[in-house]
Design an enzyme around this catalytic site. Structure first.
Site, short mmCIF file in Angstrom:
data_model
loop_
_atom_site.label_atom_id
_atom_site.label_comp_id
_atom_site.label_asym_id
_atom_site.label_seq_id
_atom_site.Cartn_x
_atom_site.Cartn_y
_atom_site.Cartn_z
CG HIS A 12 -0.55 7.94 -4.40
ND1 HIS A 12 -1.12 8.15 -3.17
CD2 HIS A 12 0.37 6.97 -4.22
CE1 HIS A 12 -0.55 7.34 -2.28
NE2 HIS A 12 0.34 6.61 -2.89
CG HIS A 60 5.27 6.97 -1.12
ND1 HIS A 60 4.43 8.03 -1.37
CD2 HIS A 60 4.55 5.86 -1.42
CE1 HIS A 60 3.25 7.58 -1.80
NE2 HIS A 60 3.30 6.27 -1.83
CG HIS A 195 0.27 -1.07 -5.58
ND1 HIS A 195 -0.74 -0.65 -4.75
CD2 HIS A 195 1.31 -0.23 -5.32
CE1 HIS A 195 -0.34 0.40 -4.03
NE2 HIS A 195 0.90 0.66 -4.35
CD GLU A 242 -0.02 3.54 -1.12
OE1 GLU A 242 1.15 3.91 -1.01
OE2 GLU A 242 -0.65 3.63 -2.20
FE FE Z 1 1.74 5.02 -2.54
#
Ligand code: FE
Length: 282
Positions: A12, A60, A195, A242
């Site tokens: 996502h 988040h 990331h 994540e």
């Molecule tokens: Fe995320």
């Protein structure tokens, strides 16, 4: 009896939602990502025919706050509002829930499995859940799938371990199989891949590691369950932690699985992976 029909691992990224809303599916930068999901949408509609998607995602700090951040929170409502992530509420209908199934899962997880989850009768959902929804399902005029959201704390340490997330998936499978109604369920684990969005390693990505993760979640999930948060973050960037949520999806499947669809695309600051898995005995 309800059954697990398939598992999906999907990244996502908030910009995917923005690209979707602005009709950028055919632009050169977004086309490879959206095209990768077209066969998945057909496979879901024609072969899997899911009634419910259990989506394992993280909020988040949008609907949940750092004052009280539950480790595992399960939605138990018939509808989930679209959250405002700071740039207005996206033009999507509320997500359809299945409160009856949610309550069954909550009771089973707490009474039978010793997972003391937080039960949420009101939740607003954001890109962690909505991006995989946009990529896999249709919402016009209404969502063509019911959803049970399972929110995981991957933001505020101490986080649940990778192994704990996998065990949640195993417990979920038993809970689903104990549900007396005839339902096809897909479990979607979302988040990552590589990331890092802050600090000295801002922009760090590791496409090779991401491909290794896609291989390994199919063939040897125990190797991933043995990884510490630090090892995950070191290999693939801090926010790649994540990916522990993909392990809940994997834990809900049989030890041997077969992969139907797989894709990897990394044009920006996050590795965007996709994998669909099914029990081998089918
Ligand atoms: Fe995320």
């Amino acid at each position: 009896m309800a059954r697990i029909a398939a598992g999906i691992g999907a990244s996502h990224v908030p910009s995917v939602g923005q690209a979707f809303d602005r009709g950028k599916q055919e632009t050169p930068e977004w086309k490879p990502l959206f095209d990768a999901y077209r066969p998945v949408q057909s496979w879901l509609a024609d072969d899997i025919k899911p009634d419910v998607a259990i989506i394992v995602y993280n909020d988040h700090a949008c609907d949940f706050s750092f004052d009280k951040y539950p480790t595992f929170a399960v939605g138990a409502a018939d509808s989930y509002a679209i959250a405002d992530e700071g740039f207005g509420i996206r033009p999507l209908p509320p997500v359809r829930g299945n409160a009856e199934l949610s309550w069954h899962l909550c009771r089973h997880l707490i009474y039978e499995e010793e997972f003391d989850i937080t039960v949420c009768q009101k939740m607003a959902v954001e890109h962690g859940l909505l991006v995989p929804m946009n990529l896999c399902f249709d919402h016009r005029p209404d969502w063509n799938i019911e959803v049970v959201p399972i929110q995981v704390n991957v933001l505020q340490h101490p986080l649940p371990t990778a192994a704990r997330c996998f065990k949640l998936g195993q417990a979920l499978r038993r809970a689903i199989e104990a549900y007396p109604k005839d339902l096809n369920v897909v479990v979607i684990g979302t988040g990552g891949m590589s990331h890092q969005l802050h600090g000295e390693r801002f922009g760090y990505m590791n496409a090779r590691w991401d491909e290794w993760f896609l291989d390994t979640i199919e063939t040897d999930p125990a190797a991933l369950c043995g990884m510490t948060h630090h090892e995950l973050m070191k290999s693939a960037g801090a926010e790649a932690v994540e990916l522990i949520m993909w392990l809940t999806m994997r834990g809900a499947l049989t030890p041997a699985v077969r992969c139907q669809h797989r894709h990897y695309y990394a044009p920006m600051t996050t590795g965007m992976g996709l994998i669909t898995l099914q029990d081998q005995i089918q």
